[in-house]
Design a protein around this motif. Structure first.
Motif, PDB file in Angstrom:
ATOM      1  N   ALA A  80       0.822  -1.210   0.000  1.00  0.00           N
ATOM      2  CA  ALA A  80       0.000   0.000   0.000  1.00  0.00           C
ATOM      3  C   ALA A  80       0.855   1.259   0.000  1.00  0.00           C
ATOM      4  O   ALA A  80       0.456   2.284  -0.561  1.00  0.00           O
ATOM      5  CB  ALA A  80      -0.927  -0.004   1.215  1.00  0.00           C
ATOM      6  N   ALA A  81       2.026   1.191   0.622  1.00  0.00           N
ATOM      7  CA  ALA A  81       2.891   2.373   0.715  1.00  0.00           C
ATOM      8  C   ALA A  81       4.090   2.277  -0.221  1.00  0.00           C
ATOM      9  O   ALA A  81       5.125   2.917   0.025  1.00  0.00           O
ATOM     10  CB  ALA A  81       3.371   2.535   2.159  1.00  0.00           C
ATOM     11  N   LEU A  82       3.974   1.514  -1.308  1.00  0.00           N
ATOM     12  CA  LEU A  82       5.123   1.291  -2.186  1.00  0.00           C
ATOM     13  C   LEU A  82       5.691   2.568  -2.793  1.00  0.00           C
ATOM     14  O   LEU A  82       6.913   2.758  -2.800  1.00  0.00           O
ATOM     15  CB  LEU A  82       4.733   0.296  -3.284  1.00  0.00           C
ATOM     16  N   PRO A  83       4.877   3.483  -3.335  1.00  0.00           N
ATOM     17  CA  PRO A  83       5.473   4.723  -3.862  1.00  0.00           C
ATOM     18  C   PRO A  83       6.250   5.499  -2.804  1.00  0.00           C
ATOM     19  O   PRO A  83       7.328   6.035  -3.081  1.00  0.00           O
ATOM     20  CB  PRO A  83       4.258   5.511  -4.359  1.00  0.00           C
ATOM     21  N   LEU A  84       5.704   5.540  -1.583  1.00  0.00           N
ATOM     22  CA  LEU A  84       6.404   6.239  -0.503  1.00  0.00           C
ATOM     23  C   LEU A  84       7.701   5.523  -0.144  1.00  0.00           C
ATOM     24  O   LEU A  84       8.728   6.168   0.113  1.00  0.00           O
ATOM     25  CB  LEU A  84       5.486   6.335   0.715  1.00  0.00           C
ATOM     26  N   LEU A  85       7.678   4.188  -0.140  1.00  0.00           N
ATOM     27  CA  LEU A  85       8.901   3.441   0.159  1.00  0.00           C
ATOM     28  C   LEU A  85       9.985   3.712  -0.873  1.00  0.00           C
ATOM     29  O   LEU A  85      11.159   3.869  -0.531  1.00  0.00           O
ATOM     30  CB  LEU A  85       8.586   1.944   0.213  1.00  0.00           C
ATOM     31  N   ILE A  86       9.600   3.756  -2.138  1.00  0.00           N
ATOM     32  CA  ILE A  86      10.587   4.033  -3.190  1.00  0.00           C
ATOM     33  C   ILE A  86      11.167   5.428  -3.026  1.00  0.00           C
ATOM     34  O   ILE A  86      12.384   5.644  -3.149  1.00  0.00           O
ATOM     35  CB  ILE A  86       9.931   3.869  -4.575  1.00  0.00           C
ATOM     36  N   LEU A  87      10.288   6.397  -2.731  1.00  0.00           N
ATOM     37  CA  LEU A  87      10.755   7.774  -2.568  1.00  0.00           C
ATOM     38  C   LEU A  87      11.713   7.901  -1.397  1.00  0.00           C
ATOM     39  O   LEU A  87      12.765   8.543  -1.499  1.00  0.00           O
ATOM     40  CB  LEU A  87       9.545   8.700  -2.373  1.00  0.00           C
ATOM     41  N   VAL A  88      11.366   7.271  -0.273  1.00  0.00           N
ATOM     42  CA  VAL A  88      12.225   7.366   0.912  1.00  0.00           C
ATOM     43  C   VAL A  88      13.532   6.616   0.699  1.00  0.00           C
ATOM     44  O   VAL A  88      14.587   7.037   1.177  1.00  0.00           O
ATOM     45  CB  VAL A  88      11.463   6.824   2.141  1.00  0.00           C
ATOM     46  N   SER A  89      13.482   5.489  -0.048  1.00  0.00           N
ATOM     47  CA  SER A  89      14.701   4.721  -0.274  1.00  0.00           C
ATOM     48  C   SER A  89      15.719   5.488  -1.107  1.00  0.00           C
ATOM     49  O   SER A  89      16.922   5.209  -1.034  1.00  0.00           O
ATOM     50  CB  SER A  89      14.363   3.403  -0.964  1.00  0.00           C
ATOM     51  N   LEU A  90      15.244   6.429  -1.911  1.00  0.00           N
ATOM     52  CA  LEU A  90      16.155   7.236  -2.731  1.00  0.00           C
ATOM     53  C   LEU A  90      16.840   8.342  -1.938  1.00  0.00           C
ATOM     54  O   LEU A  90      17.779   8.966  -2.436  1.00  0.00           O
ATOM     55  CB  LEU A  90      15.385   7.846  -3.910  1.00  0.00           C
ATOM     56  N   GLN A  91      16.359   8.585  -0.738  1.00  0.00           N
ATOM     57  CA  GLN A  91      16.987   9.608   0.095  1.00  0.00           C
ATOM     58  C   GLN A  91      18.244   9.064   0.752  1.00  0.00           C
ATOM     59  O   GLN A  91      18.356   7.872   1.026  1.00  0.00           O
ATOM     60  CB  GLN A  91      15.998  10.096   1.166  1.00  0.00           C
ATOM     61  N   ASP A  92      19.183   9.950   1.020  1.00  0.00           N
ATOM     62  CA  ASP A  92      20.460   9.551   1.615  1.00  0.00           C
ATOM     63  C   ASP A  92      20.322   9.539   3.137  1.00  0.00           C
ATOM     64  O   ASP A  92      20.645  10.508   3.826  1.00  0.00           O
ATOM     65  CB  ASP A  92      21.568  10.522   1.190  1.00  0.00           C
TER      66      ASP A  92
END
Length: 438
Positions: free
Chosen positions: A330-342
């Motif tokens: 359900a939170a996959l887009p948010l997970l991808i966005l956060v994973s790209l952060q340093d």
């Protein structure tokens, strides 16, 4: 027969007062004020002179953007964009609906799609009057999927599946008529979530599975799991400082209804989110105990509990994965966005964007894990008191059906210790000789 009556009386003595207390709580917490005065902006509302129209896409082409016409009229160069030439449902000629860059990159708008678009013809006159894409019209595919879901459930589970679907509708009514208005009115979120969830479980379990000792056992385990989940949710919401602020929906809600507590909504959501999985594990565990006992009625209480818990441990492992992956999906887009952060993994998981999902997973998992041994213990005690159903014997001259692999596995689970040693070894020759002499 007397033991059976005592067991059923004990279950009734526990569940009937719980049901009465829950109904009284629902009456006391029932929202009484009129929420019609709370106004929330409609995302599809339009300004005077504009309208929200619906049409069917005929073709999608890359051409000059209609919104660039004023620039062209001023001597500038037109920009290129995807335009969906759409036939309005209200009739008339095709209109050029301009697609925003996000939708254009997705490539999902195709000929035959039904779309909703903003008509600015009443505000901007001339050839450059734009028609702007807003959203897809999804009524037909979603309705078809819902019908397919109902058909599949009823076809496989038959009347019980139909009752489950009707129970789901009833649960949604409780959610819409009691829990949501209660939260908007500012009722205590812990009590609203707990009372509403118990009411839903009473209705869903008994309506779908019938009135029986097996169902009552699952209901007791479910209520225990709900209580643990509610207490953990209240503690985690306060300790982890789950405020609920930061999203557009939260800002719109707090501006429209200042008395609403966003942290309270999160608390109530933590309780509701575990309902389905908790119901699943308790009814499955209760049924497993009954089936194991019917396969081997002579099994002792300790061995029956151990055999059922072996099934429960497998269920625990798979259900924990189910909860985690459901929330991750359900939170996959948010997970991808956060994973790209340093940032480190711990900082990511405890950030404001993800901590609610992490806490929801942990709280729900603890509640259902603790509910399994409690449900198993209650089910074992009740089934030993109530007894198994009469075993069906085939008529004379007809061979009995061969046991299925599932039945053989269940029998082995009951009669075998964890180490693989038979729990009820065959009698020795001396014991057999003694039995013959007697």
């Amino acid at each position: 027969m007397g033991t059976r009556r005592r067991a059923n009386f004990l279950l009734s003595a526990i569940l009937v007062p719980l049901g009465v207390i829950t109904l009284l709580g629902m009456i006391l917490l029932w929202p009484g004020s009129d929420a019609s005065g709370i106004q929330v902006a409609d995302p599809l509302a339009t300004a005077p002179g504009t309208s929200m129209d619906v049409g069917t896409v005929q073709r999608v082409v890359l051409e000059d953007c209609p919104s660039s016409q004023p620039t062209v009229d001023a001597g500038g160069e037109a920009q290129q964009c995807l335009v969906a030439h759409t036939q309005p449902d209200a009739g008339g000629s095709l209109v050029p609906v301009e697609l925003n860059p996000e939708i254009a990159r997705s490539g999902q708008v195709e000929a035959g799609d039904s779309i909703r678009y903003l008509n600015l013809d009443g505000v901007i006159s001339g050839a450059g009057a734009p028609y702007i894409f807003v959203d897809f019209v999804r009524t037909l595919p979603v309705a078809a999927l819902a019908v397919l879901y109902a058909v599949v459930v009823v076809s496989v589970a038959r009347w019980r599946g139909l009752r489950a679907i009707i129970g789901l509708v009833g649960a949604l009514i409780v959610l819409a008529q009691f829990m949501l208005p209660g939260l908007v009115e500012g009722k205590p979120p812990l009590l609203v979530g707990l009372v509403g969830s118990v009411v839903i479980m009473f209705g869903v379990l008994y309506f779908a599975h019938g009135f029986s000792a097996r169902t009552s056992t699952a209901l007791l385990g479910t209520i225990f799991g709900l209580a643990i989940t509610a207490l953990l949710a209240a503690w985690a919401t306060d300790t982890a400082n789950l405020t609920g602020v930061g999203s557009d929906s939260s800002s719109a809600l707090i501006n429209a209804a200042p008395e609403v507590s966003l942290s309270g909504i999160i608390l109530c959501g933590l309780i509701i989110s575990g309902l389905g999985v908790l119901n699943d594990v308790t009814i499955t565990q209760s049924s497993a105990v009954w089936e194991l006992y019917e396969l081997a009625p002579g099994t002792s209480t300790r061995r029956l509990f151990a055999g059922a818990m072996r099934i429960g441990r497998d269920h625990i492992a798979s259900t924990v994965y189910t909860i985690a992956f459901a929330y991750a999906g359900a939170a996959l887009p948010l997970l991808i966005l956060v994973s790209l952060q340093d940032s480190s993994l711990v900082s990511t998981l405890t950030s404001g964007e993800l901590v609610e999902e992490v806490v929801r997973t942990l709280v729900g998992s603890i509640g259902l894990v603790l509910a399994i041994p409690v449900t198993t213990l209650i089910a074992v005690l009740v089934v030993k008191a109530v007894g198994a159903r009469a075993v069906h014997h085939p008529p004379a001259g007809h061979a009995a059906d061969e046991p299925t692999p599932a039945v053989l596995a269940a029998e082995e689970s009951v009669h075998t210790h964890a180490g693989g040693v038979p729990a009820d070894p065959l009698p020795s020759r001396r014991e057999l000789r003694g039995q013959r002499e007697r």
